[in-house]
Structures are given as structure tokens and as C-alpha cells.
Design a protein around this motif. Structure first.
Motif, short mmCIF file in Angstrom:
data_model
loop_
_atom_site.label_atom_id
_atom_site.label_comp_id
_atom_site.label_asym_id
_atom_site.label_seq_id
_atom_site.Cartn_x
_atom_site.Cartn_y
_atom_site.Cartn_z
N ARG A 51 35.32 14.93 44.40
CA ARG A 51 35.10 13.54 44.80
C ARG A 51 33.59 13.34 44.97
NH1 ARG A 51 37.96 9.92 43.30
NH2 ARG A 51 37.49 8.52 45.02
N VAL A 52 33.17 12.11 44.79
CA VAL A 52 31.74 11.80 44.94
C VAL A 52 31.59 10.91 46.17
CG1 VAL A 52 29.66 11.01 43.76
CG2 VAL A 52 31.64 11.70 42.45
N VAL A 53 30.51 11.12 46.91
CA VAL A 53 30.24 10.26 48.06
C VAL A 53 28.90 9.57 47.87
CG1 VAL A 53 29.18 12.12 49.44
CG2 VAL A 53 30.18 10.13 50.60
N GLY A 54 28.84 8.29 48.31
CA GLY A 54 27.57 7.57 48.31
C GLY A 54 27.03 7.62 49.73
N ALA A 55 27.10 6.49 50.43
CA ALA A 55 26.65 6.45 51.82
C ALA A 55 27.83 6.57 52.80
CB ALA A 55 25.89 5.15 52.08
N GLY A 56 29.03 6.73 52.28
CA GLY A 56 30.21 6.87 53.15
C GLY A 56 30.52 5.60 53.93
N HIS A 57 30.23 4.45 53.35
CA HIS A 57 30.45 3.19 54.07
C HIS A 57 31.76 2.50 53.71
CE1 HIS A 57 26.77 3.53 56.17
NE2 HIS A 57 26.79 2.28 56.60
N SER A 58 32.62 3.19 52.96
CA SER A 58 33.95 2.60 52.71
C SER A 58 34.86 2.97 53.88
CB SER A 58 34.53 3.14 51.41
OG SER A 58 33.70 2.73 50.34
N PHE A 59 35.82 2.11 54.15
CA PHE A 59 36.67 2.30 55.32
C PHE A 59 37.91 3.15 55.00
CE2 PHE A 59 34.09 -1.29 56.29
CZ PHE A 59 33.96 -1.32 57.67
N SER A 126 31.24 0.91 42.50
CA SER A 126 32.58 1.49 42.36
C SER A 126 33.66 0.77 43.16
CB SER A 126 32.57 2.96 42.78
OG SER A 126 31.66 3.66 41.99
N THR A 127 33.27 0.06 44.22
CA THR A 127 34.28 -0.64 45.03
C THR A 127 34.18 -2.16 44.88
OG1 THR A 127 32.79 -0.68 46.93
CG2 THR A 127 34.35 1.16 46.83
N GLY A 128 33.29 -2.63 44.02
CA GLY A 128 33.18 -4.09 43.84
C GLY A 128 32.47 -4.78 44.99
N CYS A 342 33.39 -15.38 55.95
CA CYS A 342 33.89 -15.96 54.69
C CYS A 342 32.75 -16.16 53.71
CB CYS A 342 34.57 -17.30 54.95
SG CYS A 342 35.87 -17.19 56.19
N ARG A 343 32.96 -15.65 52.48
CA ARG A 343 31.93 -15.74 51.45
C ARG A 343 32.53 -16.17 50.11
NH1 ARG A 343 29.15 -9.92 52.71
NH2 ARG A 343 31.26 -9.36 53.32
N THR A 344 31.68 -16.51 49.16
CA THR A 344 32.19 -16.94 47.85
C THR A 344 31.58 -16.08 46.74
OG1 THR A 344 30.41 -18.54 47.60
CG2 THR A 344 32.44 -19.34 48.58
C1 LIG Z 1 28.85 -2.12 58.07
C2 LIG Z 1 29.37 -2.37 56.69
C3 LIG Z 1 29.02 -3.52 56.02
C4 LIG Z 1 29.51 -3.77 54.73
N1 LIG Z 1 29.15 -4.93 54.10
C5 LIG Z 1 29.67 -5.21 52.88
C6 LIG Z 1 29.34 -6.43 52.21
O1 LIG Z 1 28.54 -7.23 52.67
N2 LIG Z 1 29.97 -6.67 51.02
C7 LIG Z 1 30.87 -5.83 50.48
O2 LIG Z 1 31.45 -6.12 49.42
N3 LIG Z 1 31.17 -4.64 51.07
C8 LIG Z 1 30.58 -4.33 52.25
N4 LIG Z 1 30.88 -3.12 52.84
C9 LIG Z 1 31.68 -2.13 52.08
C10 LIG Z 1 30.78 -1.23 51.24
O3 LIG Z 1 29.79 -1.96 50.53
C11 LIG Z 1 31.58 -0.47 50.19
O4 LIG Z 1 32.62 0.23 50.79
C12 LIG Z 1 30.70 0.48 49.34
O5 LIG Z 1 31.48 1.13 48.41
C13 LIG Z 1 30.01 1.52 50.16
O6 LIG Z 1 29.06 2.19 49.35
P1 LIG Z 1 28.80 3.74 49.61
O7 LIG Z 1 27.58 4.12 48.86
O8 LIG Z 1 28.84 3.99 51.05
O9 LIG Z 1 30.06 4.36 48.87
P2 LIG Z 1 31.14 5.40 49.47
O10 LIG Z 1 31.90 4.71 50.54
O11 LIG Z 1 30.49 6.68 49.78
O12 LIG Z 1 32.07 5.56 48.18
C14 LIG Z 1 32.81 4.46 47.71
C15 LIG Z 1 33.51 4.83 46.43
O13 LIG Z 1 32.54 5.01 45.40
C16 LIG Z 1 32.69 6.28 44.81
N5 LIG Z 1 31.38 6.73 44.41
C17 LIG Z 1 30.27 6.89 45.17
N6 LIG Z 1 29.26 7.34 44.41
C18 LIG Z 1 29.74 7.47 43.15
C19 LIG Z 1 29.20 7.91 41.92
N7 LIG Z 1 27.93 8.30 41.81
N8 LIG Z 1 29.98 7.90 40.83
C20 LIG Z 1 31.27 7.51 40.90
N9 LIG Z 1 31.84 7.11 42.04
C21 LIG Z 1 31.09 7.09 43.15
C22 LIG Z 1 33.33 7.15 45.87
O14 LIG Z 1 34.01 8.24 45.30
C23 LIG Z 1 34.29 6.15 46.49
O15 LIG Z 1 35.45 6.06 45.74
C24 LIG Z 1 30.38 -2.83 54.10
C25 LIG Z 1 30.74 -1.65 54.78
C26 LIG Z 1 30.23 -1.41 56.06
C27 LIG Z 1 30.62 -0.15 56.77
#
Ligand SMILES: Cc1cc2nc3c(=O)[nH]c(=O)nc-3n(C[C@H](O)[C@H](O)[C@H](O)COP(=O)(O)OP(=O)(O)OC[C@H]3O[C@@H](n4cnc5c(N)ncnc54)[C@H](O)[C@@H]3O)c2cc1C
Length: 449
Positions: A51-59, A126-128, A342-344
Motif C-alpha cells: 500500500r502507498v501512503v501520502g500524508a495519511g489524511h484520509s479517514f 487518488s481520492t478525488g 458545503c462546496r460546489t
Molecule cells: C483536516 C482535513 C481536511 C481535509 N480537507 C479536504 C478538502 O478540503 N477537500 C477534500 O476533498 N478532501 C479533504 N480532506 C481529505 C483528504 O484530502 C484526502 O483524504 C486525501 O486523499 C489525503 O491525501 P494524503 O496525501 O493524506 O493521502 P493518504 O490519505 O495518505 O492516501 C489516500 C489514498 O491515496 C493513495 N495514495 C497515496 N499516495 C499514492 C501514490 N503515490 N500512488 C498511488 N496511490 C497513492 C493511498 O494508498 C490511499 O488509497 C481532508 C482531510 C483532513 C484530515
């Protein structure tokens, strides 16, 4: 080569919201694309999952693994700014703030961003991940070209013109099609924005809603539970000079983080105070106007931990959906003091994008860490589903495979490409299997062939 790649054994990993954790056998920090290829080849040989991690900000549990985890923190930075074509090439692990600062120095910016900037570009794609503004798509829609390392260890570059179907599948792909190592993005000349925030009475707000959406470049609003006050935030281009933001950031830190943390703790200890705290927070919304360059304005620090669900519904359903949300919270008397955001977003054609082929509104529900959220989230999800909602892939949700097939017309095509790019299934973890693949899905695919 494999033995010199930086790696640590048994390092515990936890996401930002503390809703997911695991202890990978190894965590790798490759510093080149070749090293990423070696890791995939070795994983295939040793029959390990990745698995790959970015900043771990997904819930959600997207990142969890007991096998191998890859962080691209050492594979980050801007490679090239192509001024003639308005594009930037960045490595997959680049954080959005790094990108914003680098682009800002060269006089450029991303056209839109969310409300934080600590995510990695690959994770956000990756998460839109999205911002706001009906004239702008989500972050993946800024992508012109992607380079991934597939599940067979090949380096594949995809774009609208080159492997167009793969491109549409790979953009929002939850780390399940390959490892995004390089991204080319569309950029714009760095704009200066005037940001305005104010409170508006709910009835007046509803009358103005359509105009707010059409007339502002970036518009969002916060509904405060149990209150008739709505916070309206707008950002539009201006020819005014950017101002210093020290005081604004200091105020933000103080009010939106430290004071809000104190109020949230009070709410956790005395849940029935939530409605009063929500009304007080609404009353406290002041009138603010700030002028600054874009990357300094979009994002704010988020120090108060919470749980969140966020749904994307057709924009046409926004007004009726928020009415129902407000009524439900009041009837069910939920103890919630976090405002509803709420956003668009403009429609796109990315296969698993929640805004696939429809102009959309995102509605996000938060609950303070330590407070019960399940019933509240399920009720809000039911309303969102009634209005054709698709969940944000990085936020919590309770949808299963069959629900997802109904709302994503291209999911079958996505899974076919998934099998092609990752035939040994090295990028699957239990969570991805739970929501996207498995026997149940094979059966569904056979029935619907
Ligand atoms: C406080 C907070 C505020 C937020 N605000 C917003 C917002 O304004 N708008 C919004 O849409 N979302 C928002 N989010 C959600 C966040 O943007 C997403 O969850 C985003 O994916 C997090 O990025 P990350 O780098 O932490 O990815 P991670 O959570 O680490 O990973 C997300 C997914 O991407 C995959 N991934 C990561 N790196 C790679 C790579 N190099 N190649 C392939 N796959 C990869 C991982 O395997 C995982 O499936 C917020 C989250 C938090 C906690």
C-alpha cells in the motif's frame, strides 16, 4: 539495489484522525522511480502486498497493511515548470504546500485547492480531493498526465491522448491500480484574491444561494446546527495589493483552533451543550475581508481532530438537501456543534470521481473526536443517498459494493483495468477488497456482462 533502498521494519502507522492504524512489516522510502520499480518487483517475488501512503489524511482504512508500505516523501518536489504551456511536473510525494510555495515563487498557482494543503499530490488525486467553485473541477481534473508503476513493475505514462481509458481510471484509483510517481498538472498565473467571510440570515441566504454560486469564483458556506445563521465565504480575483496575513493566521489559529478546541472539549464533556455552542459559534462569525495570493488563502491549519463524512450530490439537489439536513438534526436532537461545510464542483469525466458527469455540491458532516457519530452520520448519509449522493473516497461512509456499482456507471470498466494493471493483486488490502472487489463483485460482473 533492493537492499540499499531506505526502509524501516515494523514502524506503526496511524492516520491523521486516528481512525485507522497498522504495523507494516516494512516501510520503504524510495528516492527514485527505479527504486519504486524494484520494490514492486521484489514484492511480486516475495508475494507481499503493497500500500502507498501520502500524508495519511484520509479517514478510512485505505492505507492499512501488515505487509509493505511505501511513502514517497523522498520522491517529491517540482521537476519542471513549463511556462509556455501552463503546466508543472511534480513527483508523486510532493505535498500541496510544497507545490504551492514553489509555484508561488515562479508566479504560478493551482487553479483550485481544498481547505488544507498538507496532502501529497498523489494522495489528493487518488481520492478525488476537491475545493470549491462551480467553474472548477476537483484536483484530479487538473491533471494532464500521470506516470505510474503498475502491479507488474512496469512504468506506464497515461494522458487523455495516451491510453485515455487508463488515464480516466487511474486518476481517482485509491492506490489500487499502481503507484503514482509523477504528475503533470495544469497551472494558472498566480491570482490575487479578495476573500470575504460574513454571516447571513438563513432565509435571506436561501434566496441568494443561486446567485452566490454563479457570481463567485470560489464560494462555500457553513450551516450551523440549531442556528439561523449561515457563514458565507467568497473568493474573487482583485487588482488590489496582497496584504500581510500574520494577523489573519494568528486569529485563525486562536479562534478556529484553540478556542474551538476548548468549546469542543466542553461539548464532549457536556453533550447537551452542543446546540448552544453551535449557536454561539454562529454568532461569533465576524465580517472579514483579506487580500492575498491564492496558495496563502485556500488552506488553514486544522488542529482539532474530528471524524467526517462527505457526500457529493447533484448541484440541483443542494437546496432541498440542506433543508432536510437541518430539519433532521433538530428533530433527532443530535449533539453536534461542528458546522456543516458545503462546496460546489464542476462536472468531470474521471471514472470514479464523485463528480463524474454532474455539476455537484459537496456536503460534509463532522463530529468531534470522542463524541458518538454513528447514528448522526447514518441519518445524514440516508439523506445524501436520497439525493443521489456519492461518498468522498477519503472520508468515512457505510456504502458497500452493490451501492457503489449503482452510483458509479464506470466501476465495471475500472475493475477490468485494475485486473490488467495489477494481475497479482499486490495493491489490494482488506478495505479495498471490502468496498470494491471480491467474489461478490465477480458474480455481479458475470450477471451484468
Ligand atoms: C483536516 C482535513 C481536511 C481535509 N480537507 C479536504 C478538502 O478540503 N477537500 C477534500 O476533498 N478532501 C479533504 N480532506 C481529505 C483528504 O484530502 C484526502 O483524504 C486525501 O486523499 C489525503 O491525501 P494524503 O496525501 O493524506 O493521502 P493518504 O490519505 O495518505 O492516501 C489516500 C489514498 O491515496 C493513495 N495514495 C497515496 N499516495 C499514492 C501514490 N503515490 N500512488 C498511488 N496511490 C497513492 C493511498 O494508498 C490511499 O488509497 C481532508 C482531510 C483532513 C484530515
Amino acid at each position: 539495489m533492493f537492499s540499499v533502498i531506505k526502509a524501516v521494519q515494523g514502524k506503526r502507522w496511524r492516520n491523521w484522525s486516528h481512525t485507522s492504524e497498522s504495523t507494516p512489516e516494512k516501510t520503504f522510502y524510495p528516492s527514485s522511480i527505479e527504486e519504486v520499480v524494484f520494490i514492486v518487483q521484489e514484492a511480486l517475488r516475495q508475494k507481499k502486498k503493497i500500500r502507498v501512503v501520502g500524508a495519511g489524511h484520509s479517514f478510512t482504512k485505505l492505507v492499512e497493511t501488515n505487509d509493505w508500505l511505501i511513502s514517497l516523501d523522498s520522491l517529491s518536489g517540482i521537476e519542471q515548470i513549463d511556462e509556455a504551456n501552463g503546466m508543472v511536473t511534480v513527483l508523486g510525494g510532493t505535498r500541496l504546500y510544497q507545490l504551492g510555495e514553489g509555484l508561488g515563487l515562479a508566479g504560478y498557482a493551482q487553479e483550485n485547492l481544498g481547505d488544507i494543503n498538507v496532502q501529497s499530490i498523489a494522495g489528493a488525486i487518488s481520492t478525488g480531493t476537491h475545493g470549491t467553485g462551480v467553474g472548477f473541477g476537483s484536483i484530479p481534473s487538473q491533471v494532464v498526465e500521470l506516470t505510474i508503476v503498475t502491479g507488474t513493475g512496469e512504468i506506464l505514462t497515461v494522458s487523455e491522448k495516451q491510453n485515455g481509458d487508463y488515464f480516466k481510471a487511474c486518476l481517482v484509483s485509491l492506490g489500487s491500480l499502481g503507484i503514482i510517481v509523477k504528475v503533470k498538472l495544469r497551472i494558472i498565473k498566480s491570482p490575487v484574491y479578495e476573500y470575504r467571510s460574513e454571516k447571513v440570515e438563513y432565509g435571506i441566504f436561501l434566496e441568494r444561494l443561486k446567485n452566490y454560486i454563479i457570481e463567485n469564483r470560489h464560494f462555500e458556506f457553513y450551516l450551523f446546527p440549531y442556528s439561523d445563521v449561515v457563514q458565507v465565504k467568497r473568493m474573487n480575483s482583485t487588482s488590489r495589493k496582497p496584504q500581510r496575513l500574520f494577523f489573519h493566521h494568528f486569529k485563525n489559529l486562536l479562534l478556529e483552533n484553540y478556542l474551538f478546541f476548548a468549546l469542543s472539549e466542553f461539548s464532549r464533556l457536556f453533550p447537551r451543550s452542543s446546540s448552544t455552542i453551535s449557536r454561539l459559534s454562529a454568532k461569533g462569525v465576524g465580517k472579514t475581508t483579506i487580500v492575498a495570493t491564492s496558495h496563502k488563502l485556500f488552506a488553514t491549519p486544522r488542529l482539532v481532530k474530528f471524524r467526517e463524512i462527505e457526500y457529493c450530490i447533484p448541484l440541483a439537489n443542494l437546496k432541498v438537501a440542506i433543508q432536510e439536513v437541518r430539519e433532521c438534526i433538530e428533530v433527532k436532537k443530535y449533539n453536534v456543534h461542528f458546522p456543516i461545510e458545503c462546496r460546489t464542483v464542476k462536472a468531470d469525466d474521471i471514472w470514479l470521481s464523485p463528480s463524474y458527469q454532474r455539476e455537484s455540491a459537496y456536503i460534509a458532516f463532522h463530529m468531534y473526536k470522542g463524541m458518538p457519530y454513528d447514528e448522526y452520520f447514518r441519518d445524514m448519509e440516508a439523506i445524501m443517498q436520497k439525493y443521489e449522493g456519492r461518498p468522498h473516497w477519503g472520508k468515512m461512509h457505510n456504502l458497500g459494493k452493490r451501492d457503489l456499482f449503482k452510483i458509479y456507471p464506470k466501476l465495471t470498466g475500472f475493475l477490468a483495468i485494475r485486473q490488467e494493471l495489477d494481475p497479482q493483486e499486490i495493491f489490494l488490502n482488506d478495505y479495498i477488497k471490502d468496498i470494491l472487489v471480491g467474489k461478490e463483485v465477480d458474480k455481479y460482473l458475470q450477471e451484468n456482462r
